[in-house]
Design an enzyme around this catalytic site. Structure first.
Site, PDB file in Angstrom:
ATOM      1  N   THR A 153     -23.024   6.081  22.414  1.00  0.00           N
ATOM      2  CA  THR A 153     -22.415   4.749  22.308  1.00  0.00           C
ATOM      3  C   THR A 153     -22.181   4.227  23.710  1.00  0.00           C
ATOM      4  O   THR A 153     -21.499   4.873  24.510  1.00  0.00           O
ATOM      5  CB  THR A 153     -21.068   4.861  21.571  1.00  0.00           C
ATOM      6  OG1 THR A 153     -21.329   5.478  20.319  1.00  0.00           O
ATOM      7  CG2 THR A 153     -20.454   3.500  21.341  1.00  0.00           C
ATOM      8  N   GLU A 175     -25.699   5.755  16.734  1.00  0.00           N
ATOM      9  CA  GLU A 175     -25.576   6.646  15.569  1.00  0.00           C
ATOM     10  C   GLU A 175     -24.242   6.346  14.879  1.00  0.00           C
ATOM     11  O   GLU A 175     -23.329   5.804  15.463  1.00  0.00           O
ATOM     12  CB  GLU A 175     -25.639   8.105  16.000  1.00  0.00           C
ATOM     13  CG  GLU A 175     -24.829   8.463  17.199  1.00  0.00           C
ATOM     14  CD  GLU A 175     -23.324   8.435  16.916  1.00  0.00           C
ATOM     15  OE1 GLU A 175     -22.587   7.932  17.766  1.00  0.00           O
ATOM     16  OE2 GLU A 175     -22.912   8.882  15.826  1.00  0.00           O
ATOM     17  N   ASN A 224     -17.322   0.465  14.409  1.00  0.00           N
ATOM     18  CA  ASN A 224     -16.224   1.412  14.668  1.00  0.00           C
ATOM     19  C   ASN A 224     -14.890   0.702  14.807  1.00  0.00           C
ATOM     20  O   ASN A 224     -13.880   1.155  14.269  1.00  0.00           O
ATOM     21  CB  ASN A 224     -16.526   2.226  15.933  1.00  0.00           C
ATOM     22  CG  ASN A 224     -17.274   3.505  15.595  1.00  0.00           C
ATOM     23  OD1 ASN A 224     -17.687   3.705  14.446  1.00  0.00           O
ATOM     24  ND2 ASN A 224     -17.439   4.373  16.567  1.00  0.00           N
ATOM     25  N   CYS A 240     -14.349   8.958  19.021  1.00  0.00           N
ATOM     26  CA  CYS A 240     -15.026   7.657  18.927  1.00  0.00           C
ATOM     27  C   CYS A 240     -14.101   6.462  18.807  1.00  0.00           C
ATOM     28  O   CYS A 240     -14.082   5.588  19.674  1.00  0.00           O
ATOM     29  CB  CYS A 240     -16.017   7.700  17.774  1.00  0.00           C
ATOM     30  SG  CYS A 240     -17.335   8.854  18.137  1.00  0.00           S
TER      31      CYS A 240
HETATM   32  C1  UDX Z   1     -21.442  11.196  22.662  1.00  0.00           C
HETATM   33  C2  UDX Z   1     -20.579  10.044  23.117  1.00  0.00           C
HETATM   34  O1  UDX Z   1     -19.370  10.601  23.687  1.00  0.00           O
HETATM   35  C3  UDX Z   1     -20.217   9.167  21.969  1.00  0.00           C
HETATM   36  O2  UDX Z   1     -19.600   7.978  22.483  1.00  0.00           O
HETATM   37  C4  UDX Z   1     -21.444   8.758  21.197  1.00  0.00           C
HETATM   38  O3  UDX Z   1     -21.004   8.160  19.975  1.00  0.00           O
HETATM   39  C5  UDX Z   1     -22.348   9.921  20.883  1.00  0.00           C
HETATM   40  O4  UDX Z   1     -22.620  10.748  22.050  1.00  0.00           O
HETATM   41  P1  UDX Z   1     -20.806  13.534  21.810  1.00  0.00           P
HETATM   42  O5  UDX Z   1     -22.150  13.980  21.338  1.00  0.00           O
HETATM   43  O6  UDX Z   1     -19.611  14.062  21.117  1.00  0.00           O
HETATM   44  O7  UDX Z   1     -20.666  11.940  21.755  1.00  0.00           O
HETATM   45  O8  UDX Z   1     -20.765  13.876  23.372  1.00  0.00           O
HETATM   46  P2  UDX Z   1     -20.239  15.234  23.961  1.00  0.00           P
HETATM   47  O9  UDX Z   1     -19.590  16.034  22.905  1.00  0.00           O
HETATM   48  O10 UDX Z   1     -19.467  14.851  25.164  1.00  0.00           O
HETATM   49  O11 UDX Z   1     -21.609  15.993  24.378  1.00  0.00           O
HETATM   50  C6  UDX Z   1     -22.295  15.593  25.546  1.00  0.00           C
HETATM   51  C7  UDX Z   1     -23.294  16.732  25.847  1.00  0.00           C
HETATM   52  O12 UDX Z   1     -24.201  16.321  26.830  1.00  0.00           O
HETATM   53  C8  UDX Z   1     -22.561  17.941  26.387  1.00  0.00           C
HETATM   54  O13 UDX Z   1     -23.051  19.080  25.732  1.00  0.00           O
HETATM   55  C9  UDX Z   1     -22.935  17.976  27.875  1.00  0.00           C
HETATM   56  O14 UDX Z   1     -22.997  19.303  28.398  1.00  0.00           O
HETATM   57  C10 UDX Z   1     -24.317  17.362  27.832  1.00  0.00           C
HETATM   58  N1  UDX Z   1     -24.775  16.739  29.104  1.00  0.00           N
HETATM   59  C11 UDX Z   1     -23.908  16.044  29.900  1.00  0.00           C
HETATM   60  C12 UDX Z   1     -26.148  16.834  29.480  1.00  0.00           C
HETATM   61  O15 UDX Z   1     -26.930  17.524  28.843  1.00  0.00           O
HETATM   62  N2  UDX Z   1     -26.598  16.199  30.604  1.00  0.00           N
HETATM   63  C13 UDX Z   1     -25.752  15.505  31.415  1.00  0.00           C
HETATM   64  O16 UDX Z   1     -26.215  14.962  32.417  1.00  0.00           O
HETATM   65  C14 UDX Z   1     -24.376  15.417  31.057  1.00  0.00           C
HETATM   66  C1  UDX Z   2     -16.289   7.737  13.248  1.00  0.00           C
HETATM   67  C2  UDX Z   2     -17.168   6.813  12.418  1.00  0.00           C
HETATM   68  O1  UDX Z   2     -16.842   6.977  11.041  1.00  0.00           O
HETATM   69  C3  UDX Z   2     -18.633   7.162  12.639  1.00  0.00           C
HETATM   70  O2  UDX Z   2     -19.450   6.252  11.927  1.00  0.00           O
HETATM   71  C4  UDX Z   2     -18.944   7.072  14.135  1.00  0.00           C
HETATM   72  O3  UDX Z   2     -20.276   7.449  14.389  1.00  0.00           O
HETATM   73  C5  UDX Z   2     -18.027   7.984  14.918  1.00  0.00           C
HETATM   74  O4  UDX Z   2     -16.654   7.682  14.640  1.00  0.00           O
HETATM   75  P1  UDX Z   2     -15.406  10.191  13.131  1.00  0.00           P
HETATM   76  O5  UDX Z   2     -14.605   9.767  14.334  1.00  0.00           O
HETATM   77  O6  UDX Z   2     -16.158  11.465  13.178  1.00  0.00           O
HETATM   78  O7  UDX Z   2     -16.479   9.036  12.767  1.00  0.00           O
HETATM   79  O8  UDX Z   2     -14.370  10.347  11.925  1.00  0.00           O
HETATM   80  P2  UDX Z   2     -13.910   9.398  10.727  1.00  0.00           P
HETATM   81  O9  UDX Z   2     -14.141  10.133   9.478  1.00  0.00           O
HETATM   82  O10 UDX Z   2     -14.427   8.045  10.857  1.00  0.00           O
HETATM   83  O11 UDX Z   2     -12.295   9.348  10.981  1.00  0.00           O
HETATM   84  C6  UDX Z   2     -11.842   8.794  12.205  1.00  0.00           C
HETATM   85  C7  UDX Z   2     -10.320   8.897  12.218  1.00  0.00           C
HETATM   86  O12 UDX Z   2      -9.767   8.016  11.241  1.00  0.00           O
HETATM   87  C8  UDX Z   2      -9.800  10.294  11.878  1.00  0.00           C
HETATM   88  O13 UDX Z   2      -8.671  10.562  12.693  1.00  0.00           O
HETATM   89  C9  UDX Z   2      -9.378  10.184  10.432  1.00  0.00           C
HETATM   90  O14 UDX Z   2      -8.317  11.077  10.095  1.00  0.00           O
HETATM   91  C10 UDX Z   2      -8.884   8.741  10.390  1.00  0.00           C
HETATM   92  N1  UDX Z   2      -8.954   8.140   9.061  1.00  0.00           N
HETATM   93  C11 UDX Z   2     -10.182   7.929   8.480  1.00  0.00           C
HETATM   94  C12 UDX Z   2      -7.783   7.782   8.432  1.00  0.00           C
HETATM   95  O15 UDX Z   2      -6.681   8.004   8.964  1.00  0.00           O
HETATM   96  N2  UDX Z   2      -7.841   7.182   7.226  1.00  0.00           N
HETATM   97  C13 UDX Z   2      -9.044   6.944   6.601  1.00  0.00           C
HETATM   98  O16 UDX Z   2      -9.035   6.401   5.495  1.00  0.00           O
HETATM   99  C14 UDX Z   2     -10.238   7.343   7.237  1.00  0.00           C
END
Ligand code: UDX
Ligand code: UDX
Length: 443
Positions: A123, A158, A218, A270
């Site tokens: 994102t 995504e 989001n 997120c």
């Molecule tokens: C990420 C973003 O944080 C989120 O906003 C978006 O929705 C989806 O991609 P996430 O997959 O949870 O979410 O990221 P994170 O858990 O921080 O994983 C990043 C990975 O990339 C880590 O494993 C890190 O080691 C790796 N990385 C980081 C690389 O391989 N190359 C780099 O240069 C930096």
């Molecule tokens: C979210 C979006 O759903 C997903 O599409 C995006 O790619 C990443 O962010 P995620 O953060 O994994 O996914 O969790 P989600 O199930 O959306 O819940 C987010 C937060 O809202 C959690 O803390 C959850 O407990 C809270 N939540 C969700 C509530 O408190 N009430 C609800 O009814 C739903």
């Protein structure tokens, strides 16, 4: 036909995408900077907890279509398509930190040995995909413009939910693909051809549109949750039942029953990050995103409300001093081990400030929480070890096992009788019939 793909970053999104894309028949190399992560993944050991991920990981490693490496240069050279799935965490100022994206763009520019589609899955703020395109042109000296582009950029945000990421990858509600070059569209049609079979709608649009769709979705979901949370606070005061309110709201097709579960406030990697980023993006275009700004403030207030309400139950300010509080649930939501921005963090900090002794349980997230709080808390593998001797029982994450908690046993093993159920997982009548002083959210 199948494509050679490199996925850079093996976090929640990168790993699920690598496994999913190879299951679609593509040849995928997952890249990470962390050698331990790469070594574990190549042994078929997932580095995150996601239901079903291990089976898909093993199956695709065995098929020979999936492998992991730290060698980002070779992976990019061999790829026709490069997915960016690195972290874009929130920086202090609220904007997304794009340093990881910049690093990867540099690697790609050095390895443009033929036409490649560069797909941004992380994102990223509006305008980032166009920035990636310009930056690649600057660094590589090659052009992405028609008629014969050296590369193309695609925005493919995504919508995976943690805990349901595998399911969401294989059965998305829609695919969003922002692009400019027709050749990029052909490539992406090949990558996701399998999803045509189950008629997944594809939104083909421009780069900025695709980026904003993600933030809009989001931020809207965060707004919806915050709305029902605020309604819950009013329902409590007015003696109404928020569950009946939410259920009847959800009967209206325009509202839908989803995401109307009141709780201690949203967390995760997120919603908090994306709402802040959207406010920053608005500001950079001179547009005041006041509604989203208010959602951020109201969400912070909701976490405070949980402890404020608990203090009212135990006798007001200072009444938790020296009390034992059992906290059930530390992950930001059920079915994940992730504690990023979990409401439990704010709530536990407040309990410690109030002088309480905190005994915690969580089926998956104990280790991640312990990494934050160290030995200022107790961590228990079994919920009744956390409950034993407690004056207060505080439920923060909606794990299914808490819905069937043995309340008779809790009554016998606790020292006090206060239950603060911040996820409304228990039956109020049952708890009160056992002599508990029970409060939920909005009931
Ligand atoms: C990420 C973003 O944080 C989120 O906003 C978006 O929705 C989806 O991609 P996430 O997959 O949870 O979410 O990221 P994170 O858990 O921080 O994983 C990043 C990975 O990339 C880590 O494993 C890190 O080691 C790796 N990385 C980081 C690389 O391989 N190359 C780099 O240069 C930096
Ligand atoms: C979210 C979006 O759903 C997903 O599409 C995006 O790619 C990443 O962010 P995620 O953060 O994994 O996914 O969790 P989600 O199930 O959306 O819940 C987010 C937060 O809202 C959690 O803390 C959850 O407990 C809270 N939540 C969700 C509530 O408190 N009430 C609800 O009814 C739903």
């Amino acid at each position: 036909m199948a494509k050679n793909i490199a996925v850079i970053g093996t976090g929640y999104v990168g790993l699920v995408s690598s496994v999913g894309l190879s299951d679609f028949g593509n040849y995928v190399t997952g890249v990470d900077v962390n050698p331990e992560i790469v070594e574990k993944l190549n042994r078929g050991v997932p580095t995150i907890y996601e239901l079903g991920l291990e089976d898909y990981l093993k199956r695709n490693l065995e098929s020979g279509r999936l492998t992991f490496t730290t060698d980002i240069d070779t992976a990019i050279q061999q790829a026709e398509i490069v997915f960016l799935a690195v972290g874009t965490p929130q920086s202090e100022s609220g904007e997304a930190d794009l340093s990881q994206v910049e690093q990867v763009v540099g690697s790609i520019a050095r390895n443009l040995n033929g036409f490649k589609v560069v797909v941004c899955k992380s994102t990223v703020p509006v305008g980032t995909n166009r920035w990636v395109k310009r930056r690649l042109e600057e660094l590589s000296g090659k052009s992405a413009n028609q008629p014969d582009p050296a590369f193309a950029v695609v925005s493919n945000p995504e919508f995976l939910r943690e805990g349901k990421a595998v399911q969401d990858f294989f059965h998305p509600d829609r695919l969003v693909l922002g692009y400019e070059a027709p050749k990029a569209r052909e490539y992406m049609e090949d990558v996701y051809r399998v999803l045509n079979l189950i008629h997944v709608p594809i939104v083909w649009c421009g780069l900025e549109t695709a980026e904003l769709i993600k933030y809009a979705s989001n931020a809207f979901l965060a707004t919806k949750i915050t709305f029902i949370n605020q309604m819950a606070v009013l329902a409590e005061a007015a003696g109404a039942d928020i569950h009946v309110i939410a259920r009847s709201m959800g009967m209206d097709g325009r509202i839908s029953p989803k995401f109307l579960h009141p709780g201690p406030g949203y967390g995760g990697s997120c919603f908090p990050k994306d709402t802040h980023a959207l406010v920053s993006t608005g500001a950079s275009y001179g547009v005041e995103m006041s509604l989203v700004r208010e959602v951020i403030a109201a969400n912070r207030q909701m976490k405070a409300h949980v402890v404020d309400r608990l203090l009212k139950m135990t006798g007001g300010p200072g009444s938790l001093q020296g009390k034992v509080v059992a906290v059930l649930g530390l992950a930001f939501k059920a079915e994940t081990d992730d504690v990023r921005e979990s409401p439990a963090i704010t709530i536990v900090q407040r309990l410690l400030e109030e002088g309480a002794t905190v005994q915690t349980h969580d089926p998956e997230a104990l280790a991640n929480f312990k990494a934050l709080f160290g030995d200022t808390l107790q961590y228990h593998e079994h919920e009744f070890d956390a409950i034993k001797g407690a004056d207060v029982l505080l439920i923060v994450t909606e794990w299914n096992e808490y819905r069937n908690l043995d309340l008779e046993r809790a009554k016998n093993e606790m020292r006090g009788n206060v239950i603060m159920d911040a996820r409304n997982v228990l039956e109020p009548e049952k708890a009160r019939s056992l002599g508990f002083n029970y409060r939920g959210i909005g009931r």
